[in-house]
Design a protein around this motif. Structure first.
Motif, PDB file in Angstrom:
ATOM      1  N   PHE A 149       0.824  -1.208   0.000  1.00 25.89           N
ATOM      2  CA  PHE A 149       0.000   0.000   0.000  1.00 25.89           C
ATOM      3  C   PHE A 149       0.861   1.262   0.000  1.00 25.89           C
ATOM      4  O   PHE A 149       0.534   2.265  -0.635  1.00 25.89           O
ATOM      5  CB  PHE A 149      -0.920  -0.003   1.222  1.00 25.89           C
ATOM      6  CG  PHE A 149      -1.766  -1.228   1.334  1.00 25.89           C
ATOM      7  CD1 PHE A 149      -2.283  -1.847   0.204  1.00 25.89           C
ATOM      8  CD2 PHE A 149      -2.049  -1.785   2.575  1.00 25.89           C
ATOM      9  CE1 PHE A 149      -3.061  -2.992   0.302  1.00 25.89           C
ATOM     10  CE2 PHE A 149      -2.824  -2.920   2.686  1.00 25.89           C
ATOM     11  CZ  PHE A 149      -3.330  -3.531   1.555  1.00 25.89           C
ATOM     12  N   LEU A 204      -6.479   1.822   1.578  1.00 30.35           N
ATOM     13  CA  LEU A 204      -6.048   0.513   1.100  1.00 30.35           C
ATOM     14  C   LEU A 204      -5.886  -0.478   2.258  1.00 30.35           C
ATOM     15  O   LEU A 204      -6.270  -1.649   2.150  1.00 30.35           O
ATOM     16  CB  LEU A 204      -4.734   0.650   0.329  1.00 30.35           C
ATOM     17  CG  LEU A 204      -4.837   1.405  -1.000  1.00 30.35           C
ATOM     18  CD1 LEU A 204      -3.457   1.628  -1.596  1.00 30.35           C
ATOM     19  CD2 LEU A 204      -5.717   0.656  -1.992  1.00 30.35           C
ATOM     20  N   SER A 219      -3.108   5.396   1.536  1.00 25.42           N
ATOM     21  CA  SER A 219      -2.597   4.224   2.261  1.00 25.42           C
ATOM     22  C   SER A 219      -3.606   3.734   3.289  1.00 25.42           C
ATOM     23  O   SER A 219      -3.789   2.517   3.472  1.00 25.42           O
ATOM     24  CB  SER A 219      -1.283   4.569   2.972  1.00 25.42           C
ATOM     25  OG  SER A 219      -0.259   4.854   2.054  1.00 25.42           O
ATOM     26  N   LEU A 257       2.371   2.129  -3.480  1.00 26.43           N
ATOM     27  CA  LEU A 257       1.389   2.775  -4.357  1.00 26.43           C
ATOM     28  C   LEU A 257       1.177   4.241  -3.977  1.00 26.43           C
ATOM     29  O   LEU A 257       1.155   5.127  -4.838  1.00 26.43           O
ATOM     30  CB  LEU A 257       0.059   2.016  -4.288  1.00 26.43           C
ATOM     31  CG  LEU A 257       0.079   0.579  -4.836  1.00 26.43           C
ATOM     32  CD1 LEU A 257      -1.251  -0.107  -4.572  1.00 26.43           C
ATOM     33  CD2 LEU A 257       0.393   0.588  -6.322  1.00 26.43           C
ATOM     34  N   SER A 258       1.031   4.500  -2.689  1.00 25.95           N
ATOM     35  CA  SER A 258       0.780   5.879  -2.266  1.00 25.95           C
ATOM     36  C   SER A 258       2.028   6.747  -2.403  1.00 25.95           C
ATOM     37  O   SER A 258       1.925   7.963  -2.624  1.00 25.95           O
ATOM     38  CB  SER A 258       0.266   5.917  -0.825  1.00 25.95           C
ATOM     39  OG  SER A 258       1.218   5.392   0.064  1.00 25.95           O
ATOM     40  N   CYS A 297       4.226   6.544  -4.859  1.00 27.64           N
ATOM     41  CA  CYS A 297       4.255   6.972  -6.264  1.00 27.64           C
ATOM     42  C   CYS A 297       3.276   8.122  -6.487  1.00 27.64           C
ATOM     43  O   CYS A 297       3.585   9.092  -7.197  1.00 27.64           O
ATOM     44  CB  CYS A 297       3.914   5.788  -7.162  1.00 27.64           C
ATOM     45  SG  CYS A 297       5.143   4.472  -7.137  1.00 27.64           S
TER      46      CYS A 297
END
Length: 461
Positions: free
Chosen positions: A182, A222, A219, A185-186, A188
């Motif tokens: 998670f 997710l 985050s 992804l956050s 980026c």
């Protein structure tokens, strides 16, 4: 006692659960710490990307504004995050003991305590931030930018707390993988938002703060979705919110112990920042750059300390003190080996990295930042023992004795600010923490091996 689908009394959590109660100790610690290390790297990217974009696009003054905020951020937000980590320790012990009902009550109590604490921190921050910046002798040319950054961050402390608690609860049941996914992804997303808010919308340093909050919020969402779908053991039902006085006392004691520990450490850093602020904007910017790189250097140490905390908590719940004593020896050796590697890399790469992160050509900034990294690097072995031992004590349920080390650090920094920094300048800033680490480590190691539970297993493994 209600148990889930278990083997040998162990609760089964989800696909990514790691068994910390059996098997090779060092391998288990390394495998659990690796996702934590990667998580820490991407977490630090939040701050470092802010620094790089601010330094390269807004200049040294804006970089100094973020640097002034760093210890205040740690003081306010670190308290909330410390509480979250402390609460998760109680959950880890319940998980190790195989008690699902107690685990769910610990989660319910953690949610209540976390929400109330976060709202209190947010309210207090909005009242006292600007007076605190003035009190810290913040240079006039950076105070408005500094305030716009830190006010935005602290307005959303509850988002930071929510992610830390969710990630901490997943780690408590042996899952250190999904919080990493998670966070990648956050992270980026944070980079994209940084560039958009600062370079496109012209929001200045406030844009960096907004990007960080939004990315951290992603985050949280997710983590919550994953827990709802895959880690239902962490979802309390209505009856579990009747937490009970005894559980609340344990949660508050463990959570606020770590929260106050973080606050005391951060308060010392605020005082140290006062001493740094008197050395000028370029020194502030150089120190800010060095600290960003320093955080990357110590990540392998911090990740292992976090893994050790969960390991100790679960094995204490399962009454496996022999494994805890053996693990401590492995972690201490690991800290030494990691230090040798990082020290070599630091001495070769420090000047290049400082120039790259800061975007500056000022010799005062570049030279002092590189000197900081080179002088501090041999002491990472001491810091590794310090962090691991303090984490172990917290995992054992110690609430007051780990605070002693934080008090030592607090008064040590006051001593340096009053006596040594005015006389010796920035070199005293560099040496401040390494000297204090050595004193703290002696106290913590003695406390750990003097703990009645650890002492009872002496000579058994």
């Amino acid at each position: 006692m209600k148990r889930g689908d278990t083997h040998s009394g162990k609760l089964r959590a989800d696909t990514f659960q790691m068994d910390m109660l059996e098997g090779p100790i060092f391998k288990t610690l390394v495998l659990f710490a690796l996702p934590l290390l990667l998580s820490n790297i991407f977490q630090q990217l939040y701050n470092t990307v802010d620094t790089m974009i601010v330094g390269n696009h807004l200049g040294d003054t804006s970089l100094a504004a973020i640097g002034v905020c760093a210890p205040i951020y740690d003081l306010l937000v670190g308290f909330a995050l410390g509480i979250g980590n402390g609460l998760a320790i109680v959950t880890a012990r319940s998980f190790g003991a195989g008690d699902e009902e107690e685990l769910k009550r610990s989660v319910a109590g953690s949610i209540v305590i976390g929400v109330v604490s976060s709202l209190g921190i947010t309210g207090g921050a909005q009242l006292f931030l600007r007076p605190l910046l003035v009190l810290l002798d913040t240079p006039p040319e950076v105070i408005e930018e500094a305030y716009s950054y830190i006010a935005t961050i602290t307005l959303y402390v509850i988002v930071m707390f929510a992610y830390n608690l969710c990630a901490g609860l997943l780690r408590a049941i042996g899952n250190s993988v999904m919080p990493l996914v998670f966070l990648i992804l956050s992270s980026c997303l944070n980079i994209v938002l940084d560039l958009f808010f600062i370079t496109r919308l012209g929001m200045g340093v406030k844009g960096a703060a907004v990007a960080t909050v939004i990315a951290q919020g992603i985050s949280v969402l997710l983590c919550l979705l994953y827990i709802l779908c895959k880690s239902k053991i962490l979802i309390p039902e209505r009856e579990h919110f009747s937490v009970g006085k005894e559980m609340y006392q344990e949660l508050l004691g463990q959570g606020f112990s770590m929260g106050f520990m973080s606050s005391i450490v951060s308060a010392g850093s605020v005082i140290l920042q006062y001493g740094i602020n008197g050395l000028g904007s370029l020194i502030i910017a150089g120190h800010t750059t060095a600290r960003k790189l320093y955080m990357f250097c110590i990540m392998p140490i911090i990740a292992m300390a976090m893994a050790f905390s969960t390991f100790v908590s679960q094995n204490k719940g399962a009454d496996q003190g022999v494994r805890i004593r053996k693990a401590a020896r492995y972690v201490y050796l690991y800290s030494l080996l990691i230090t040798v590697v990082i020290m070599g890399l630091t001495w070769v790469l420090a000047p290049t990295l400082v120039k790259w992160v800061s975007g500056s050509r000022e010799a005062v900034l570049l030279d002092n930042a590189a000197r900081y990294l080179k002088v501090v690097s041999p002491f990472y072995a001491v810091l590794g023992v310090l962090c691991a031992t303090r984490s172990a004590l917290q995992g054992l349920g110690q609430k007051l004795l780990p605070l002693v080390s934080s008090i030592i650090e607090f008064f040590g920094k006051i001593l340096f600010v009053l006596l040594f920094i005015p006389r010796f300048g920035y070199i005293a800033v560099i040496l401040c923490e390494p000297v204090i680490w050595c004193v703290m480590t002696v106290q913590l190691v003695y406390t750990f091996y003097a703990d009645p539970y650890i002492r009872s297993f002496k000579g058994k493994g």
